[in-house]
Design a protein around this motif. Structure first.
Motif, PDB file in Angstrom:
ATOM      1  N   ARG A   1       0.722  -1.271   0.148  1.00 16.62           N
ATOM      2  CA  ARG A   1      -0.043   0.100  -0.010  1.00 16.62           C
ATOM      3  C   ARG A   1       0.783   1.266   0.000  1.00 16.62           C
ATOM      4  O   ARG A   1       0.327   2.229   0.537  1.00 16.62           O
ATOM      5  CB  ARG A   1      -0.896   0.189   1.158  1.00 16.62           C
ATOM      6  CG  ARG A   1      -1.900  -0.976   1.124  1.00 16.62           C
ATOM      7  CD  ARG A   1      -3.231  -0.755   2.144  1.00 16.62           C
ATOM      8  NE  ARG A   1      -4.234  -2.078   1.871  1.00 16.62           N
ATOM      9  CZ  ARG A   1      -5.167  -2.049   2.805  1.00 16.62           C
ATOM     10  NH1 ARG A   1      -5.660  -1.140   3.602  1.00 16.62           N
ATOM     11  NH2 ARG A   1      -6.126  -2.876   2.601  1.00 16.62           N
ATOM     12  N   GLY A   2       2.050   1.247  -0.744  1.00 21.66           N
ATOM     13  CA  GLY A   2       2.828   2.469  -0.912  1.00 21.66           C
ATOM     14  C   GLY A   2       2.392   3.260  -1.908  1.00 21.66           C
ATOM     15  O   GLY A   2       1.251   2.918  -2.504  1.00 21.66           O
ATOM     16  N   ILE A   3       2.951   4.482  -1.978  1.00 19.67           N
ATOM     17  CA  ILE A   3       2.371   5.471  -2.924  1.00 19.67           C
ATOM     18  C   ILE A   3       3.264   5.772  -3.873  1.00 19.67           C
ATOM     19  O   ILE A   3       4.620   5.888  -3.474  1.00 19.67           O
ATOM     20  CB  ILE A   3       2.121   6.882  -2.168  1.00 19.67           C
ATOM     21  CG1 ILE A   3       1.049   6.554  -1.274  1.00 19.67           C
ATOM     22  CG2 ILE A   3       1.536   7.975  -3.084  1.00 19.67           C
ATOM     23  CD1 ILE A   3       0.560   7.709  -0.413  1.00 19.67           C
ATOM     24  N   ILE A   4       3.144   6.037  -5.268  1.00 23.71           N
ATOM     25  CA  ILE A   4       3.950   6.216  -6.370  1.00 23.71           C
ATOM     26  C   ILE A   4       3.416   7.858  -6.491  1.00 23.71           C
ATOM     27  O   ILE A   4       2.284   7.632  -7.003  1.00 23.71           O
ATOM     28  CB  ILE A   4       4.065   5.358  -7.375  1.00 23.71           C
ATOM     29  CG1 ILE A   4       4.659   3.911  -7.061  1.00 23.71           C
ATOM     30  CG2 ILE A   4       4.682   6.056  -8.716  1.00 23.71           C
ATOM     31  CD1 ILE A   4       4.575   2.840  -8.040  1.00 23.71           C
ATOM     32  N   VAL A   5       4.326   8.788  -6.841  1.00 21.23           N
ATOM     33  CA  VAL A   5       3.999  10.067  -7.124  1.00 21.23           C
ATOM     34  C   VAL A   5       4.861  10.490  -8.415  1.00 21.23           C
ATOM     35  O   VAL A   5       6.243  10.429  -8.437  1.00 21.23           O
ATOM     36  CB  VAL A   5       4.467  10.979  -5.996  1.00 21.23           C
ATOM     37  CG1 VAL A   5       4.069  12.560  -6.495  1.00 21.23           C
ATOM     38  CG2 VAL A   5       3.658  10.937  -4.841  1.00 21.23           C
ATOM     39  N   CYS A   6       4.266  10.585  -9.451  1.00 18.35           N
ATOM     40  CA  CYS A   6       4.787  11.319 -10.688  1.00 18.35           C
ATOM     41  C   CYS A   6       4.744  12.631 -10.754  1.00 18.35           C
ATOM     42  O   CYS A   6       3.935  13.493 -11.173  1.00 18.35           O
ATOM     43  CB  CYS A   6       3.910  10.711 -11.898  1.00 18.35           C
ATOM     44  SG  CYS A   6       3.696   8.954 -12.019  1.00 18.35           S
ATOM     45  N   VAL A   7       6.157  13.011 -10.472  1.00 17.04           N
ATOM     46  CA  VAL A   7       6.386  14.566 -10.515  1.00 17.04           C
ATOM     47  C   VAL A   7       6.679  14.844 -12.036  1.00 17.04           C
ATOM     48  O   VAL A   7       6.587  16.044 -12.342  1.00 17.04           O
ATOM     49  CB  VAL A   7       7.574  14.735  -9.450  1.00 17.04           C
ATOM     50  CG1 VAL A   7       7.766  16.340  -9.327  1.00 17.04           C
ATOM     51  CG2 VAL A   7       7.287  14.183  -8.099  1.00 17.04           C
ATOM     52  N   GLY A   8       7.623  14.011 -12.509  1.00 18.51           N
ATOM     53  CA  GLY A   8       8.337  14.235 -13.745  1.00 18.51           C
ATOM     54  C   GLY A   8       7.062  13.877 -14.998  1.00 18.51           C
ATOM     55  O   GLY A   8       6.061  13.467 -14.719  1.00 18.51           O
ATOM     56  N   ASP A   9       7.528  14.135 -16.241  1.00 20.87           N
ATOM     57  CA  ASP A   9       6.654  13.915 -17.212  1.00 20.87           C
ATOM     58  C   ASP A   9       6.696  12.231 -17.469  1.00 20.87           C
ATOM     59  O   ASP A   9       7.401  11.630 -18.445  1.00 20.87           O
ATOM     60  CB  ASP A   9       6.890  14.470 -18.630  1.00 20.87           C
ATOM     61  CG  ASP A   9       5.894  14.359 -19.741  1.00 20.87           C
ATOM     62  OD1 ASP A   9       5.078  13.563 -19.670  1.00 20.87           O
ATOM     63  OD2 ASP A   9       6.452  14.551 -20.859  1.00 20.87           O
ATOM     64  N   VAL A  10       5.895  11.521 -16.924  1.00 25.78           N
ATOM     65  CA  VAL A  10       5.846  10.015 -16.943  1.00 25.78           C
ATOM     66  C   VAL A  10       4.516   9.539 -17.197  1.00 25.78           C
ATOM     67  O   VAL A  10       3.621   9.823 -16.517  1.00 25.78           O
ATOM     68  CB  VAL A  10       6.281   9.401 -15.635  1.00 25.78           C
ATOM     69  CG1 VAL A  10       6.551   7.839 -15.551  1.00 25.78           C
ATOM     70  CG2 VAL A  10       7.856   9.953 -15.136  1.00 25.78           C
ATOM     71  N   ALA A  11       4.327   8.753 -18.443  1.00 23.33           N
ATOM     72  CA  ALA A  11       3.197   8.072 -18.729  1.00 23.33           C
ATOM     73  C   ALA A  11       3.068   6.698 -17.758  1.00 23.33           C
ATOM     74  O   ALA A  11       3.930   6.109 -17.345  1.00 23.33           O
ATOM     75  CB  ALA A  11       3.289   7.509 -20.084  1.00 23.33           C
ATOM     76  N   VAL A  12       1.664   6.860 -17.146  1.00 18.84           N
ATOM     77  CA  VAL A  12       1.624   5.829 -16.085  1.00 18.84           C
ATOM     78  C   VAL A  12       1.396   4.555 -17.030  1.00 18.84           C
ATOM     79  O   VAL A  12       0.164   4.519 -17.448  1.00 18.84           O
ATOM     80  CB  VAL A  12       0.281   6.201 -15.190  1.00 18.84           C
ATOM     81  CG1 VAL A  12      -0.040   5.029 -14.003  1.00 18.84           C
ATOM     82  CG2 VAL A  12       0.679   7.630 -14.327  1.00 18.84           C
ATOM     83  N   ASN A  13       2.176   3.613 -16.837  1.00 18.17           N
ATOM     84  CA  ASN A  13       2.063   2.275 -17.546  1.00 18.17           C
ATOM     85  C   ASN A  13       2.686   1.324 -16.873  1.00 18.17           C
ATOM     86  O   ASN A  13       3.866   1.326 -16.814  1.00 18.17           O
ATOM     87  CB  ASN A  13       2.313   2.688 -18.976  1.00 18.17           C
ATOM     88  CG  ASN A  13       2.178   1.361 -19.962  1.00 18.17           C
ATOM     89  OD1 ASN A  13       1.640   0.529 -19.348  1.00 18.17           O
ATOM     90  ND2 ASN A  13       2.916   1.248 -20.925  1.00 18.17           N
ATOM     91  N   ALA A  14       2.088   0.194 -16.348  1.00 17.46           N
ATOM     92  CA  ALA A  14       2.833  -0.793 -15.800  1.00 17.46           C
ATOM     93  C   ALA A  14       1.563  -2.069 -15.798  1.00 17.46           C
ATOM     94  O   ALA A  14       0.482  -1.800 -15.660  1.00 17.46           O
ATOM     95  CB  ALA A  14       3.152  -0.523 -14.275  1.00 17.46           C
TER      96      ALA A  14
END
Length: 709
Positions: A266-279
């Motif tokens: 239950r961790g958190i990933i924060v996209c600060v840069g220009d990153v497409a969310v894909n996984a």
């Protein structure tokens, strides 16, 4: 202090997409708008990653630009289908020819304020945020919610970083960081270093992941406990939050997947840069990972009500807005808990900025500050509008107020072809659109204040194509200054503006006044009018405007809404074709916010009209279809490409030709009237235009408007 007492010209670092280059150029100082302040820049900050990317995009070929923006290519193809090759080419050239501002973080001194701004003082130091607001320019116009007072003990150089630290603070809030949490920061460029600093200041235990050793060492010097060169070597299943500050979308799937492996359950990933969310779903699902996106500097960014109208969010509903993040950053700098100075790798002057950004990428470069010396950036004194070198015998000497898409793509190309006119000056609020025109027309002068045109005795005619809320005021002032006026629709957007226009009309004795209702001047309109039968007729006008982004300025309440901005075009055309007085007008709103509506008209000769204004379900639908019905008669105009009368096509425009909506004939009639003083019978005059708009505004508010008996 009034803006007119300060300056008219300045230098700014601009991008020129059509020329594929960056340059420091002279341009007009932007004009104050409601809710804004004028700031004299002391220091601005170059964010190396973001701005070098923009520089690369500016220098890209047309093919590469098209590859990067397929959405704009699709719109261009649609415009070609709808408006033809010439109109599309003109629009593309206008877009590429318009300079673009650079930068989004600076610090400066308040030089002037709009009358409705009371929360700043002249001479006060402020940190400023936002592209198109906190630019690399000697002066900037900044909305009140994107400017923040600077504490006395914080230097200009430190305060200029408030915007960048606001990004980091917003990332920290999104990551729900708490004291003692383990946090991984992926990518230690400028923003990554700032995020690491903020996390450490908040009591987090920071691990940085960065391939360049110099950047890892800098982060460790700031207090990062661990550092890894590669994400694959970092410990897994340990981190409460992983903040991704890199911009490599080519490996987005790998980065998100690797970040998920680093997270605890239950961790958190924060996209600060220009990153497409894909996984892959499985790894996110098993740990129930939360992925969040950082939208610039915090809540309020990209919200027109917050940025442009100055409407703040209540603190109980949005604790950390853009301005509150900036204020917190400045406070932490004041206490010594945040240190921008350690991130400065270069200090340059403004004239060096274009060469600096054009250089190759260097991983050792962090932040670069631009200094604005008073000795070499002193504003130029106001200069009179340039006169052309030879005596001007042309009777129509024009000043253009507004230099947006419509002026550039529709009006200006036609005015340049008219031999009876001389284009003397152009005004645009931010100055850059005017600068684009000036670069191709060296005899024309640029400015950001319409008063420079209205007070110029060498100019006898103005073309006004600004945002809708300014139309009535500018038209009234122009008439009061003795100018002939071409005003783009709408005439006004609020009933209270009718009185102002009526007063101006009463003072206007000899000026020519015309609203750009060009459709009554179209060749198809003339042919249709020739064939119309006498007696009662039924007009059904279907208008299907293409959808615009929901935050487009046309939808803003203070601009009257899109429908009020356009509906007079279609009602005016029906009225012209009937040739009879409109005795009543009513409106049925289907969706007031979207603008979808049906308008009903009754005319003195018994004719009736109906305009259905509904947004198109898809872009390839016909935009305009006018049907005229009477006993033994029918006619249809479709998108101004085909006119059919009683089943026979009498006029047609080929796909490669632009539809003729009457712009050329309308401009010719106006110019001829200014030259000769003789009105064409198709020109309404100011009294009729005021009456029409009065009826429209009354109908829009739900009251049926009947003409006086």
């Amino acid at each position: 202090m009034h803006q007119d007492d300060i300056m008219t010209d300045m230098r700014a670092l601009l991008r020129f997409p059509g020329e594929r280059r960056l340059a420091v150029a002279n341009c007009p100082v932007p004009a104050l708008l409601p809710g804004t302040i004028l700031v004299r820049t002391e220091i601005s900050v170059i964010s190396n990653g973001t701005e070098r990317q923009q520089s690369s995009e500016t220098k890209a070929s047309l093919i590469r630009k098209a590859w990067q923006r397929p959405d704009l290519v699709a719109l261009t193809i649609e415009k070609f289908r709808r408006d033809g090759a010439q109109a599309t080419l003109t629009a593309v050239k206008g877009r590429l020819g318009r300079p673009m501002a650079t930068g989004y973080a600076n610090c400066g001194t308040v030089e002037a304020m709009a009358p409705d701004v009371t929360d700043f003082d002249i001479g006060q130091r402020v940190a400023c945020a936002g592209m198109e607001h906190a630019n690399h320019a000697e002066y900037n116009i900044v909305p009140r919610n994107l400017a923040c007072p600077v504490p006395n003990t914080v230097s200009d150089e430190m305060a200029a970083f408030a915007t960048l630290y606001a990004i980091g603070l917003h990332a920290a809030h999104q990551g729900e960081l708490e004291i003692g949490q383990k946090v991984a920061v992926i990518g230690c460029g400028l923003i990554g270093q700032i995020v690491a600093q903020i996390t450490i200041a908040a009591g987090g235990i920071v691990t940085v992941i960065e391939p360049f050793s110099e950047r890892r060492k800098k982060a460790e010097k700031s207090g990062a406990k661990y550092a890894y060169a590669d994400i694959s070597t970092a410990p897994v299943d340990q981190f409460d939050a992983v903040l991704i500050c890199s911009n490599n979308n080519k490996e987005a799937r790998t980065v998100i997947e690797s970040a998920a492996k680093l997270c605890r359950d239950r961790g958190i990933i924060v996209c600060v840069g220009d990153v497409a969310v894909n996984a892959p779903r499985n790894i996110l699902y098993r740990k129930e990972i939360t992925i969040r996106q950082v939208r610039s500097y915090g809540p309020g960014r990209y919200d027109a009500n917050y940025e442009q109208l100055g409407q703040d969010y209540p603190i109980g509903h949005a604790r950390w807005t853009v301005k509150r993040n900036m204020a917190a950053a400045l406070s932490l700098m004041e206490s010594g808990k945040l240190d921008p100075a350690s991130l400065i790798s270069h200090r340059i002057n403004l004239h060096e900025a274009s060469d600096f950004l054009s250089g190759g990428d260097d991983p050792t470069i962090m932040a670069t500050v631009i200094k604005y010396h008073r000795t070499d950036s002193k504003p130029q004194p106001p200069a009179p509008v340039k006169k052309i070198s030879k005596p001007n015998v042309m009777p129509v000497r024009i000043g253009l107020i507004g230099a947006g898409n419509y002026m550039n793509s529709v009006l200006l190309p036609r005015l340049k072809l008219r031999k009876k006119v001389a284009l003397n000056a152009v005004v645009s609020g931010k100055g850059l659109s005017a600068l684009a025109i000036c670069r191709h027309m060296p005899d024309i002068t640029t400015a950001s204040d319409p008063d420079e045109i209205l007070s110029n005795h060498d100019i006898n005619t103005v073309f006004i194509a600004t945002r809708h809320d300014s139309h009535a005021d500018l038209a009234s002032k122009a008439l009061g200054a003795g100018k002939h006026v071409w005003l783009e629709k709408p005439l006004c957007i609020h009933p209270k503006q009718i009185g102002t226009l009526q007063q101006a009309a009463g003072l206007s004795q000899t000026q020519i006044f015309m609203v750009g209702h060009n459709r009554r001047f179209a060749p198809m309109t003339a042919r249709l009018k020739q064939h119309l039968v006498k007696g009662k007729k039924q007009f059904r006008y279907q208008v299907r405007p293409n959808p615009l982004p929901s935050d487009h300025w046309l939808y803003r309440p203070d601009q009257g809404g899109r429908t009020i901005g356009e509906i007079s075009h279609f009602i005016d055309l029906i009225g012209y074709l009937t040739g009879a007085e409109m005795i009543s007008l009513s409106c049925d709103w289907i969706d007031r916010k979207a603008g979808d509506s049906v308008w009903y008209m009754h005319f003195a000769d018994g004719s009736r009209g109906e305009v259905s204004y509904m947004h198109a379900a898809r872009r390839n639908m016909p935009k305009e279809t006018l049907e005229v019905l009477a006993p033994g008669f029918s006619a249809t105009i479709q998108d101004w490409r085909k006119l059919v009368i009683n089943g026979n096509t009498v006029m047609r425009k080929g796909i490669f030709k632009s539809p003729d909506k009457g712009h050329d004939n309308a401009i010719d009639c106006f110019i001829d009237a200014v030259s000769s003083g003789i009105h064409d019978h198709r020109m309404q005059g100011i009294a009729a235009e005021i009456s029409l708009m009065d009826q429209i505004l009354s109908a829009a508010e739900g009251s049926r408007h009947d003409a006086p008996a």
